[in-house]
Design an enzyme around this catalytic site. Structure first.
Site, PDB file in Angstrom:
ATOM      1  N   SER A  32       1.923  62.544  53.611  1.00  0.00           N
ATOM      2  CA  SER A  32       0.703  63.007  54.260  1.00  0.00           C
ATOM      3  C   SER A  32      -0.354  61.938  54.050  1.00  0.00           C
ATOM      4  O   SER A  32      -0.182  61.035  53.222  1.00  0.00           O
ATOM      5  CB  SER A  32       0.248  64.347  53.656  1.00  0.00           C
ATOM      6  OG  SER A  32      -1.032  64.711  54.133  1.00  0.00           O
ATOM      7  N   HIS A  75       1.742  60.630  67.264  1.00  0.00           N
ATOM      8  CA  HIS A  75       3.191  60.434  67.369  1.00  0.00           C
ATOM      9  C   HIS A  75       3.561  58.964  67.547  1.00  0.00           C
ATOM     10  O   HIS A  75       4.497  58.470  66.921  1.00  0.00           O
ATOM     11  CB  HIS A  75       3.757  61.254  68.535  1.00  0.00           C
ATOM     12  CG  HIS A  75       3.847  62.713  68.244  1.00  0.00           C
ATOM     13  ND1 HIS A  75       4.305  63.636  69.155  1.00  0.00           N
ATOM     14  CD2 HIS A  75       3.535  63.430  67.137  1.00  0.00           C
ATOM     15  CE1 HIS A  75       4.263  64.845  68.630  1.00  0.00           C
ATOM     16  NE2 HIS A  75       3.793  64.738  67.401  1.00  0.00           N
ATOM     17  N   LYS A  93       7.487  67.379  69.833  1.00  0.00           N
ATOM     18  CA  LYS A  93       7.036  67.358  71.221  1.00  0.00           C
ATOM     19  C   LYS A  93       5.580  67.849  71.262  1.00  0.00           C
ATOM     20  O   LYS A  93       5.117  68.486  70.308  1.00  0.00           O
ATOM     21  CB  LYS A  93       7.957  68.220  72.101  1.00  0.00           C
ATOM     22  CG  LYS A  93       8.351  69.587  71.519  1.00  0.00           C
ATOM     23  CD  LYS A  93       7.241  70.580  71.633  1.00  0.00           C
ATOM     24  CE  LYS A  93       7.441  71.804  70.848  1.00  0.00           C
ATOM     25  NZ  LYS A  93       6.502  71.963  69.773  1.00  0.00           N
TER      26      LYS A  93
END
Length: 332
Positions: A32, A75, A93
């Site tokens: 993270s 992403h 997605k």
């Protein structure tokens, strides 16, 4: 198969919970941007290594595959970092913010000879695969129309990620990717796209409707919303019948096949496949492909993910949604 998980939000936790239940999977590291968040996630799921930065996870050679669970806007950066470091990647997605970024990820995967797959869990669902096979085998004849919707009631405050342009907010990329992907699973990339939307003050779509059309004469009507809860139903009509998914089309527990001149047939999920919300099937497909030495999955091929991103780009061009940092959305 040793997994790394990049990001610690809700979808990462759901995926980790399913991985823990798979006997041939192990989560060995989590990352993270916050060490505190990574450590808390690691303790929750029994993970031995917690990184407070993405780079350390990408560099961890003990990881067989990384699951990227960040918001859409990250992403490209997160998956690209992992691919460039030699990691295989399963990326949530919508694949990226736009088709250009998706093409860059695919190019990186090929350059570094790594596996890459979009986490379109619907395509890996056993009942959806059964539906696709029935359609492909001509159970309802030639496909004429597809209808699908996905809407959440909300309301979501302006600070929520679904309303934040910087995070790729709006209904389309988060929810609309499902009905679009469902239509393209059965019909491929559309030849024409028309769309209308209601936009928020921040400039993201609150609800969007799109009509996709193919030279074959097939049409798909898709809808998504973050201001109204829909049935999440889908229907596929062919020249000789129809298939209805009454609810939860992207993770169905049943569908009904209507063949002309015959009694309806009900297909139900196998209880052995686990709960309908399980993400295990996409994890199992990734591990199967990696063991087979494949660089992409035949269930979620990269060409299909790129085609869906082009359609999403075309819809955004027509409804006037552009995210920060995008030079332009290219019309299809």
């Amino acid at each position: 198969m040793r997994w790394g998980i990049l990001a610690t939000g809700g979808i990462a936790a759901a995926f980790a919970a399913d991985l823990v239940d798979l006997p041939d999977a192990e989560i060995v590291a989590v990352a993270s941007r916050s060490q505190e968040s990574a450590q808390a996630f690691a303790e929750r799921f029994g993970v031995t290594r917690a990184y407070g930065d993405w780079e350390s996870l990408a560099a961890d050679a003990d990881i067989d595959v990384v699951y990227v669970a960040t918001p859409h806007a990250a992403h490209r950066a997160a998956a690209g970092l992992c691919l460039a470091a030699g990691r295989n990647v399963l990326c949530e997605k919508a694949f990226t913010l736009n088709a250009g970024e998706a093409e860059e990820l695919v190019a990186l995967a090929k350059e570094h000879d790594r596996f890459l797959m979009e986490a379109m869990w619907m395509y890996c669902n056993p009942l959806v695969r059964r539906l696709k096979a029935l359609v492909a085998d001509g159970a309802i004849g030639e496909v004429r129309t597809v209808q699908a919707d996905f809407g959440l009631a909300g309301p979501f405050p302006p600070a929520h990620r679904l309303r934040d342009p910087a995070l790729g907010g709006g209904a389309l990329l988060d929810l609309g990717v499902y009905p679009v992907s469902f239509a393209q699973l059965l019909l491929g990339e559309p030849d024409e796209v028309a769309a209308r939307a209601v936009l928020s003050e921040e400039g993201v779509d609150l609800q969007t409707g799109a009509l996709l059309s193919w030279e074959s004469g097939a049409l798909a009507s898709v809808h998504c919303s973050i201001v109204g809860g829909t049935a999440t139903a889908a229907s596929v009509t062919g020249s000789r019948g129809r298939i209805d998914i009454p609810s939860g089309f992207f993770h169905p527990d049943r569908f009904v096949l209507h063949r002309d001149g015959r009694e309806p047939e009900v297909f139900t999920a196998d209880p052995a496949d686990g709960p309908r919300t399980s993400l295990r099937h996409e994890a199992e497909e990734v591990m199967r492909a990696l063991r087979a030495g494949e660089k992409e999955s035949p269930l979620v091929p990269l060409a299909g993910s790129l085609a869906v991103m082009r359609t999403l780009d075309a819809i955004r061009e027509r409804i006037g949604v552009r995210y920060p940092g995008e030079a332009a959305v290219v019309a299809v």
